[in-house]
Write an enzyme that holds these catalytic residues in place. Sequence first.
Site, PDB file in Angstrom:
ATOM      1  N   CYS A 338      -3.842   1.922   1.324  1.00 33.58           N
ATOM      2  CA  CYS A 338      -4.539   0.753   0.775  1.00 33.58           C
ATOM      3  C   CYS A 338      -4.227   0.450  -0.690  1.00 33.58           C
ATOM      4  O   CYS A 338      -3.615  -0.576  -0.989  1.00 33.58           O
ATOM      5  CB  CYS A 338      -6.049   0.945   0.933  1.00 33.58           C
ATOM      6  SG  CYS A 338      -6.540   1.110   2.643  1.00 33.58           S
TER       7      CYS A 338
HETATM    8  N1  NAD Z   1      -6.686   4.150   6.781  1.00 29.44           N
HETATM    9  C1  NAD Z   1      -7.631   3.688   6.005  1.00 29.44           C
HETATM   10  O1  NAD Z   1      -8.358   4.448   5.393  1.00 29.44           O
HETATM   11  C2  NAD Z   1      -7.884   2.199   5.859  1.00 29.44           C
HETATM   12  C3  NAD Z   1      -9.021   1.788   5.159  1.00 29.44           C
HETATM   13  C4  NAD Z   1      -9.292   0.429   5.051  1.00 29.44           C
HETATM   14  C5  NAD Z   1      -8.414  -0.493   5.615  1.00 29.44           C
HETATM   15  N2  NAD Z   1      -7.298  -0.068   6.285  1.00 29.44           N
HETATM   16  C6  NAD Z   1      -6.445  -1.091   6.878  1.00 29.44           C
HETATM   17  O2  NAD Z   1      -6.583  -1.036   8.297  1.00 29.44           O
HETATM   18  C7  NAD Z   1      -5.347  -1.362   8.924  1.00 29.44           C
HETATM   19  C8  NAD Z   1      -4.941  -0.246   9.856  1.00 29.44           C
HETATM   20  O3  NAD Z   1      -4.749   0.920   9.107  1.00 29.44           O
HETATM   21  P1  NAD Z   1      -4.646   2.352   9.763  1.00 29.44           P
HETATM   22  O4  NAD Z   1      -4.784   3.309   8.636  1.00 29.44           O
HETATM   23  O5  NAD Z   1      -5.546   2.502  10.909  1.00 29.44           O
HETATM   24  O6  NAD Z   1      -3.133   2.307  10.303  1.00 29.44           O
HETATM   25  P2  NAD Z   1      -2.448   3.351  11.300  1.00 29.44           P
HETATM   26  O7  NAD Z   1      -0.999   3.269  11.044  1.00 29.44           O
HETATM   27  O8  NAD Z   1      -3.132   4.677  11.229  1.00 29.44           O
HETATM   28  O9  NAD Z   1      -2.773   2.763  12.739  1.00 29.44           O
HETATM   29  C9  NAD Z   1      -2.293   1.551  13.200  1.00 29.44           C
HETATM   30  C10 NAD Z   1      -2.020   1.671  14.699  1.00 29.44           C
HETATM   31  O10 NAD Z   1      -1.611   0.392  15.176  1.00 29.44           O
HETATM   32  C11 NAD Z   1      -0.636   0.600  16.172  1.00 29.44           C
HETATM   33  N3  NAD Z   1       0.117  -0.626  16.379  1.00 29.44           N
HETATM   34  C12 NAD Z   1       1.078  -1.180  15.613  1.00 29.44           C
HETATM   35  N4  NAD Z   1       1.504  -2.323  16.145  1.00 29.44           N
HETATM   36  C13 NAD Z   1       0.799  -2.523  17.280  1.00 29.44           C
HETATM   37  C14 NAD Z   1       0.780  -3.525  18.271  1.00 29.44           C
HETATM   38  N5  NAD Z   1       1.594  -4.573  18.209  1.00 29.44           N
HETATM   39  N6  NAD Z   1      -0.073  -3.388  19.308  1.00 29.44           N
HETATM   40  C15 NAD Z   1      -0.886  -2.310  19.395  1.00 29.44           C
HETATM   41  N7  NAD Z   1      -0.929  -1.331  18.480  1.00 29.44           N
HETATM   42  C16 NAD Z   1      -0.089  -1.436  17.442  1.00 29.44           C
HETATM   43  C17 NAD Z   1       0.188   1.752  15.633  1.00 29.44           C
HETATM   44  O11 NAD Z   1       0.922   2.377  16.659  1.00 29.44           O
HETATM   45  C18 NAD Z   1      -0.909   2.647  15.049  1.00 29.44           C
HETATM   46  O12 NAD Z   1      -1.381   3.574  16.003  1.00 29.44           O
HETATM   47  C19 NAD Z   1      -4.363  -1.622   7.794  1.00 29.44           C
HETATM   48  O13 NAD Z   1      -4.329  -2.980   7.514  1.00 29.44           O
HETATM   49  C20 NAD Z   1      -4.975  -0.878   6.629  1.00 29.44           C
HETATM   50  O14 NAD Z   1      -4.590  -1.446   5.394  1.00 29.44           O
HETATM   51  C21 NAD Z   1      -7.020   1.262   6.422  1.00 29.44           C
END
Ligand code: NAD
Length: 500
Positions: A338
């Site tokens: 982030c």
């Molecule tokens: N990790 C955090 O602490 C956090 C906190 C706040 C916001 N976010 C935001 O949340 C969002 C997700 O982050 P995350 O940490 O969970 O990411 P991540 O990489 O852990 O998980 C994302 C998942 O989406 C899947 N994916 C990708 N393309 C896809 C598709 N077309 N169809 C289905 N699945 C698909 C990936 O395989 C993966 O498993 C991002 O925008 C991030 O900025 C994350």
Amino acid sequence: MAAIAKRRQTVTTTPSGPGGDPPKRFQFRLLKSKRFRAIHLTIHPEDLMTTYSAADSSVDQLKAKIQQRQARVGIIGMGYVGLPLALLYSEQKFRVTGFDIDLRKVDTLAKGGSYIYRIAPEEVQAAAANGFSATADYSQISAMDAIIICVPTPLNEYHEPDLSYITDTTHSIAPHLRVGQLVVLESTTYPGTTEEVMIPILEKENQAGLKAARNQAPTGKEFFVAFSPEREDPGNTTVARRDIPKVVGGLNPQASELASVLYGAIFNRTVPVSSPAAAEMTKLLENIYRCVNIALVNELKLLCLRMGIDIWEVIEAASTKPFGFHPFYPGPGLGGHCIPVDPFYLSWKAKEWDFRTRFIELAGEINTNMPYHVLSSVAGALNRHKKSVNGARVLVLGVAYKKDIDDLRESPALTIIELLQKDGAQVSYHDPYFPFIGKGRKYDLQMKCAELNDLGQYDCVVIVTDHSDYDYPRIVEESQLVVDTRNATRGIKSANIVHC
Ligand SMILES: NC(=O)c1ccc[n+]([C@@H]2O[C@H](COP(=O)([O-])OP(=O)(O)OC[C@H]3O[C@@H](n4cnc5c(N)ncnc54)[C@H](O)[C@@H]3O)[C@@H](O)[C@H]2O)c1
């Protein structure tokens, strides 16, 4: 750009009472108390509900389904955000389907396993008993009542937003969209993404000629859209997930209402805002606030080091001020999905409006420089021991981007390892969460976790991530030289410690 401008107009079209005046509850209370005439804007979710819901039976139906736990929830992206969210809904007895294109994740979940350290397999198994399943099959989307999208939003090689995960997901959902569904985007992104990028794809590529519900009279051929930012703080055990208020911004008041009801099932408080763009911007403000303040304290740390002042002591003292000060802490550089990434989503978007976000750029410059500062501190410390980086054996302690979590994304440790290697050091690492570091987005280190014994063999031990499980007095005692980037050795007196 046009869509946002349009939104601005709709924000001001507050539902009106008879005769065109805003009903009482919608009037902004400008004078809160007689003593202090504070400006106060109150929007209650129930206000949004009463005004529109009676007009549209699909809203009432979906609301009732959610309240009775009959609504099926589809969560797209079973990562750090999506999987915990799926488990929360499942705990509340919703039948949840997790969608992911990563078949290894789907397979692990199907077998009742987990790939996230803080999620025990038993939690996934308990969810399965409540009807949770995982799939890569998007045709199941049509069976869902609410769809929440939690896919990655990284930067590309030119430091620009990479929305490909959002667009790919949207293209996959669109053919299976059906009337009355609620689609919520949670991925962090620039203001305008929901309206300018996601909705046009959904409208163009669905097969039933459905449109996103806006502020016009319902036609019976609508789906609902909202943005609701994720606010998880991995590793933070002080706030229960349920107690983190959830901001929701619907495309119209009905969408806000539905999103509020949906999230109200798992969060104690929802905070409706006037549009998806306002919700998107809220998340960016939160992260930019952190990014800029961390940069400020990193810069002050560099000055304090030069002046011989202990920045940690200063922060602790300043934190005793009961108002107007919130502590931020210096470190070896920003990490995680982030804070190093999200601010640049806004910088990029701002250019479309002929606007330069100078605070973000300056903060980025300072924070990006921190791993280089660590490198020069290691070089200086070795120099005092009449050694050079070239040829030195260096142990990097902790590689996760912050303590007590199993997340390596954008970790400054990776940059530090690479910089040390480039200068000829023989680098090892230790981290209880990572037995191996393979290929990431930027680096391909292919390193195996070292044993945490015989620390005397290293010319220098660099504490990059201050995991709670480390025995710091022992580490200092056994090491020839410790460079501490996190103040993990606070209270330990030793000539071998170099604070950086
Ligand atoms: N990790 C955090 O602490 C956090 C906190 C706040 C916001 N976010 C935001 O949340 C969002 C997700 O982050 P995350 O940490 O969970 O990411 P991540 O990489 O852990 O998980 C994302 C998942 O989406 C899947 N994916 C990708 N393309 C896809 C598709 N077309 N169809 C289905 N699945 C698909 C990936 O395989 C993966 O498993 C991002 O925008 C991030 O900025 C994350």
